[in-house]
Motif scaffolding. Structure first.
Motif, PDB file in Angstrom:
ATOM      1  N   TRP A 111       0.846  -1.215   0.000  1.00  0.00           N
ATOM      2  CA  TRP A 111       0.000   0.000   0.000  1.00  0.00           C
ATOM      3  C   TRP A 111       0.869   1.247   0.000  1.00  0.00           C
ATOM      4  O   TRP A 111       0.638   2.178  -0.770  1.00  0.00           O
ATOM      5  CB  TRP A 111      -0.927  -0.028   1.213  1.00  0.00           C
ATOM      6  N   TYR A 112       1.883   1.273   0.865  1.00  0.00           N
ATOM      7  CA  TYR A 112       2.757   2.444   0.921  1.00  0.00           C
ATOM      8  C   TYR A 112       3.542   2.596  -0.381  1.00  0.00           C
ATOM      9  O   TYR A 112       3.708   3.716  -0.885  1.00  0.00           O
ATOM     10  CB  TYR A 112       3.734   2.335   2.103  1.00  0.00           C
ATOM     11  N   TYR A 114       2.762   1.871  -3.445  1.00  0.00           N
ATOM     12  CA  TYR A 114       1.970   2.430  -4.541  1.00  0.00           C
ATOM     13  C   TYR A 114       1.333   3.779  -4.194  1.00  0.00           C
ATOM     14  O   TYR A 114       1.104   4.605  -5.085  1.00  0.00           O
ATOM     15  CB  TYR A 114       0.873   1.444  -4.954  1.00  0.00           C
ATOM     16  N   ALA A 115       1.081   4.020  -2.917  1.00  0.00           N
ATOM     17  CA  ALA A 115       0.365   5.245  -2.536  1.00  0.00           C
ATOM     18  C   ALA A 115       1.295   6.422  -2.272  1.00  0.00           C
ATOM     19  O   ALA A 115       0.952   7.568  -2.589  1.00  0.00           O
ATOM     20  CB  ALA A 115      -0.499   4.980  -1.306  1.00  0.00           C
ATOM     21  N   TYR A 116       2.495   6.177  -1.697  1.00  0.00           N
ATOM     22  CA  TYR A 116       3.314   7.291  -1.224  1.00  0.00           C
ATOM     23  C   TYR A 116       4.756   7.313  -1.730  1.00  0.00           C
ATOM     24  O   TYR A 116       5.367   8.378  -1.763  1.00  0.00           O
ATOM     25  CB  TYR A 116       3.327   7.307   0.317  1.00  0.00           C
TER      26      TYR A 116
END
Length: 505
Positions: A111-112, A114-116
């Motif tokens: 998640w991190y 791809y998101a941040y």
């Protein structure tokens, strides 16, 4: 007894320094080759992806320290049946942790990513596969913890040195492979590193199985022991969260605010400053089992002596090399890399002091782990360290200076050392005033005096080989004199003389 302990420490330290010099020389070459082969952006991506995986493995770090502590205590007590049970229970705990960490990495980590994470769009697919490879390596590393702990607890530093040297030799071969491959170099580099780790992993398993009666791949359940182990691990988690904060957490913040190119600069500076860390780390690796065993045998005076000497001698060893590295950082980075990324020099100069302060604190952490009652200690000491990332985020928001990460680190590490020593008053009966006057104040005095003469030379002589050699020789000689005359008391001078005599034998 004390004479045998000192002899073992001297022998183990010598073996570890042989390992250090070999790995350091090869590491310098491989770092330059990998940077040139991958490029600044891919090198930064590798650091970011590795940072995400490492940050989410704090649970493993907590149990790793707990397992090694229990094995060392069992050896100190000399109870073979208890030792076998401790290892089996620790092995079971690591398998459970491997499953939990895998879930954390695959859900939160991805998640991190791809998101941040700031990664170019055309490199996201490669970053994903590097992430998965790093995850698998981490899982194997978790399972390997009890075996590594057994090697350290038994003080088999020759084996530890051999496996380390084997690892860097394989990494050297990997560097040559990057020159000839026509595939994605970042992906190939990650796959080959995994292969090297698997080979080393198998070798460690075989060695431990043959040498240590307790080291077997079997699981066991003991409710009381699990409760004690997980209790120790639970209170160690905050320390590992703090560690993630001032290592991988900072990597992620630098990426978030400044991008992968700045990650490359910080990563290169970290590798450069890691040189001096090796000088103290080897000495402390040799002493740590003795600190824990002295606690198990209630030999508190001997334990305190080892703690003081470990903190002081480790710091002074690093100081000898930190001063020429500080003044000649620009010239040395040019020699090493050719093309030095922006900000690397300042990152390196400030970063030199971080491993030095960590070296002072490490024996205190070892003593706290030996006691095992970490609840108040972790709340007080590592609660301070957990503030690093939030404070750094605010600093970056208002000032936007990447190198401030090292300034924040230095401030919090200094505070953590003082609080750590204070907390050990009740845990291991440490004299806080003695630690402040005989360790910290002495270190500060020697450091200030040692920077003066080399600093004058730095401003008088222009940059080049002449200044490098002159400053290095004068600095080491002058700093050695300051350490011996001001930094050591009479008993420590006798210990040091005895230590070198045992190495010569």
């Amino acid at each position: 007894m004390a004479s045998e302990d000192n002899k073992r420490i001297a022998k183990n330290t010598l073996l570890l320094y042989v390992r250090m010099f070999f790995t350091m020389l090869v590491g310098f070459y491989t770092s330059r080759v990998v940077l040139n082969a991958l490029g600044v952006v891919d090198y930064g991506i590798y650091n970011v992806v590795g940072g995400i995986v490492s940050t989410l493995s704090v649970l493993n770090g907590a149990m790793a320290g707990s397992t090694q502590r229990w094995i060392t205590i069992a050896l100190g007590k000399g109870n073979e049946a208890y030792l076998i049970k401790v290892f089996a229970v620790g092995m079971t705990a690591q398998v459970i942790i491997a499953g939990v960490v895998l879930l954390l990495i695959e859900f939160i980590g991805l998640w991190y990513l791809y998101a941040y994470a700031v990664i170019p769009a055309d490199r996201m697919e490669t970053a994903f596969w590097v992430f998965q490879i790093s995850t698998f390596t981490m899982i194997l590393n978790i399972i390997n913890v009890p075996f590594h702990g057994a090697i350290m607890a038994h003080e088999k530093m020759g084996a530890f040195a051999f496996f380390s040297i084997t690892d860097v030799v394989m990494k050297l071969v990997i560097c040559f492979a990057l020159f000839v491959t026509s595939f994605d170099k970042l992906l190939v580099y990650s796959l080959l590193l995994l292969l090297a780790f698997v080979i080393n992993f198998i070798c460690i398993q075989v060695y431990c199985h043959r040498k240590f009666i307790e080291a077997r791949l079997h699981l066991a359940w003991d409710k009381v022991m699990y409760k004690e182990m997980w209790g120790l691990a639970f209170w160690t988690i905050s320390g590992n969260l703090a560690y993630a904060g001032y290592t991988q957490g900072i990597t992620l913040l630098i990426n978030l605010f400044f991008g992968p190119a700045m990650n490359a600069a910080a990563g290169i500076a970290f590798q450069a400053t890691n040189i001096i860390n090796q000088f103290s780390a080897n000495f402390q690796i040799a002493l740590n089992p003795q600190i824990t065993k002295n606690y198990a045998q209630a030999r508190y005076q001997e334990m305190h002596q080892l703690m003081f000497r470990s903190s002081k001698f480790s710091y002074f060893l690093m100081l000898l090399f930190a001063i020429p590295l500080f003044y000649e950082s620009h010239f040395l980075l040019q020699l090493w890399l050719g093309n030095v990324p922006d900000h690397t020099v300042l990152f390196m100069r400030l970063g030199l002091f971080i491993p030095m302060l960590m070296a002072v604190r490490n024996p205190l952490v070892t003593a706290a782990m030996a006691n095992g009652n970490l609840k108040r200690y972790q709340f007080a000491v590592n609660g301070i360290m957990l503030l690093i990332c939030p404070i750094l985020y605010i600093v970056y928001k208002f000032w936007g200076i990447a190198e401030m990460s090292n300034v924040v680190l230095l401030a919090f590490l200094s505070l953590a050392i003082i609080v750590s020593a204070y907390m050990l008053k009740k845990m291991v009966y440490l004299n806080f005033q003695d630690f402040m006057s005989k360790v910290l104040l002495v270190i500060i005095k020697v450091t200030i005096l040692s920077f003066i003469i080399p600093g004058i030379l730095y401003f008088i002589v222009p940059e080049g080989w002449k200044r490098l050699f002159a400053l290095t020789i004068i600095s080491i000689c002058y700093t050695s004199a300051m350490i011996y005359c001001i930094g050591l008391d009479s008993n420590e001078r006798i210990f040091l003389q005895s230590f070198f005599k045992k190495i010569k034998k």
